[in-house]
Motif scaffolding. Structure first.
Motif, PDB file in Angstrom:
ATOM      1  N   ALA A  32     118.872 -72.713  -6.690  1.00 26.55           N
ATOM      2  CA  ALA A  32     118.731 -71.263  -6.842  1.00 26.55           C
ATOM      3  C   ALA A  32     119.332 -70.543  -5.636  1.00 26.55           C
ATOM      4  O   ALA A  32     119.984 -69.501  -5.776  1.00 26.55           O
ATOM      5  CB  ALA A  32     117.259 -70.887  -7.011  1.00 26.55           C
ATOM      6  N   SER A  33     119.121 -71.111  -4.445  1.00 23.74           N
ATOM      7  CA  SER A  33     119.696 -70.522  -3.233  1.00 23.74           C
ATOM      8  C   SER A  33     121.213 -70.554  -3.281  1.00 23.74           C
ATOM      9  O   SER A  33     121.884 -69.605  -2.865  1.00 23.74           O
ATOM     10  CB  SER A  33     119.189 -71.283  -2.005  1.00 23.74           C
ATOM     11  OG  SER A  33     119.779 -70.786  -0.825  1.00 23.74           O
ATOM     12  N   ALA A  34     121.773 -71.659  -3.798  1.00 22.86           N
ATOM     13  CA  ALA A  34     123.226 -71.757  -3.911  1.00 22.86           C
ATOM     14  C   ALA A  34     123.775 -70.721  -4.874  1.00 22.86           C
ATOM     15  O   ALA A  34     124.847 -70.132  -4.643  1.00 22.86           O
ATOM     16  CB  ALA A  34     123.613 -73.163  -4.361  1.00 22.86           C
ATOM     17  N   ILE A  35     123.047 -70.467  -5.966  1.00 24.22           N
ATOM     18  CA  ILE A  35     123.466 -69.439  -6.919  1.00 24.22           C
ATOM     19  C   ILE A  35     123.441 -68.071  -6.243  1.00 24.22           C
ATOM     20  O   ILE A  35     124.366 -67.271  -6.385  1.00 24.22           O
ATOM     21  CB  ILE A  35     122.550 -69.454  -8.155  1.00 24.22           C
ATOM     22  CG1 ILE A  35     122.759 -70.756  -8.944  1.00 24.22           C
ATOM     23  CG2 ILE A  35     122.815 -68.245  -9.050  1.00 24.22           C
ATOM     24  CD1 ILE A  35     121.791 -70.939 -10.096  1.00 24.22           C
ATOM     25  N   GLY A  36     122.360 -67.819  -5.484  1.00 25.13           N
ATOM     26  CA  GLY A  36     122.291 -66.556  -4.751  1.00 25.13           C
ATOM     27  C   GLY A  36     123.393 -66.440  -3.722  1.00 25.13           C
ATOM     28  O   GLY A  36     123.953 -65.362  -3.508  1.00 25.13           O
TER      29      GLY A  36
END
Length: 234
Positions: A32-36
């Motif tokens: 999720a952090s990578a998507i953000g």
């Protein structure tokens, strides 16, 4: 065993290998952090920090309980430095967001300058030598293969480089992640952390996608345009 102990030890079996829910959830937070990060949103940093905290408990404790004391210091220790570097990135992106419209990207992707690139590569190489030497001096409580300290140092330092480069909005941060995963996934497979290896492999595929997105944005940014709306809808 009380409720918190059961929650801490909760796990499932995949392909004959146990994996804790902490490990699964920690990696999902990382994804999720990578998507953000791909969308250049500030929330990517606190989400990533939560994932780092969960994964630290996995790699620090799993060695004692399941792998005969094979504590993976590089995998565990890098989570601590992830958190420290992520706090810096959170501060930088939050500062960049000041005065911008809601949902606007926090950074404009760019390639590092020649000086920045040399500095990052130089730090990576020197730090790998230093970290592997320190790890050998400290010891790990078991007899690892000869390549272990070099591989773990590469993963440890490369992870810090990638997180710092992300904070600076450099396209190279995706390439650093790829370089880390090329060593990290085989290491996890060697030590039979198969579920983690699979999760890291999935993450590596996403990293390649993220790199193409940032590369496209940086090329357009050079012409003075912002593709944030396109990214949000993609």
């Amino acid at each position: 065993m009380n409720f918190f102990e059961r929650l801490y030890d909760a796990s499932i079996t995949i392909g004959g290998h146990g994996i804790t829910w902490r490990e699964i959830i920690g990696n999902l937070f990382g994804l999720a952090s990578a998507i953000g990060g791909m969308r250049r949103q500030v929330w990517a940093w606190p989400v990533g920090i939560i994932g780092n905290a969960l994964l630290f408990t996995v790699f620090f404790a799993l060695g004692f309980t399941a792998h005969g004391g094979q504590v993976m210091f590089g995998q565990a220790g890098r989570q601590v430095f992830f958190i420290l570097t992520s706090l810096y990135g959170w501060w930088v992106w939050q500062r960049n967001r000041s005065g911008k419209r809601a949902g606007a990207p926090a950074v404009r992707p760019r390639w590092a300058t020649s000086t920045e690139r040399l500095a990052l590569l130089g730090f990576w190489l020197v730090a790998v030598v230093l970290v592997q030497w320190i790890s050998r001096m400290i010891g790990v409580g078991w007899t690892p293969p000869s390549w272990y300290f070099w591989a773990d140092a590469w993963i440890f330092v490369g992870s810090i480089i990638a997180t710092f480069a992300m904070a600076r909005g450099l396209n190279e941060f995706w390439l650093a992640w790829i370089a880390v995963d090329l060593v990290g996934v085989p290491e996890l497979i060697h030590f039979e952390y198969y579920p983690s290896a699979a999760l890291y492999a999935i993450y590596a595929a996403f990293v390649i996608w993220g790199f193409t997105v940032w590369l496209r944005v940086s090329r357009t940014s050079d012409r003075g345009a912002d593709l944030n709306e396109e990214l949000v809808s993609s």
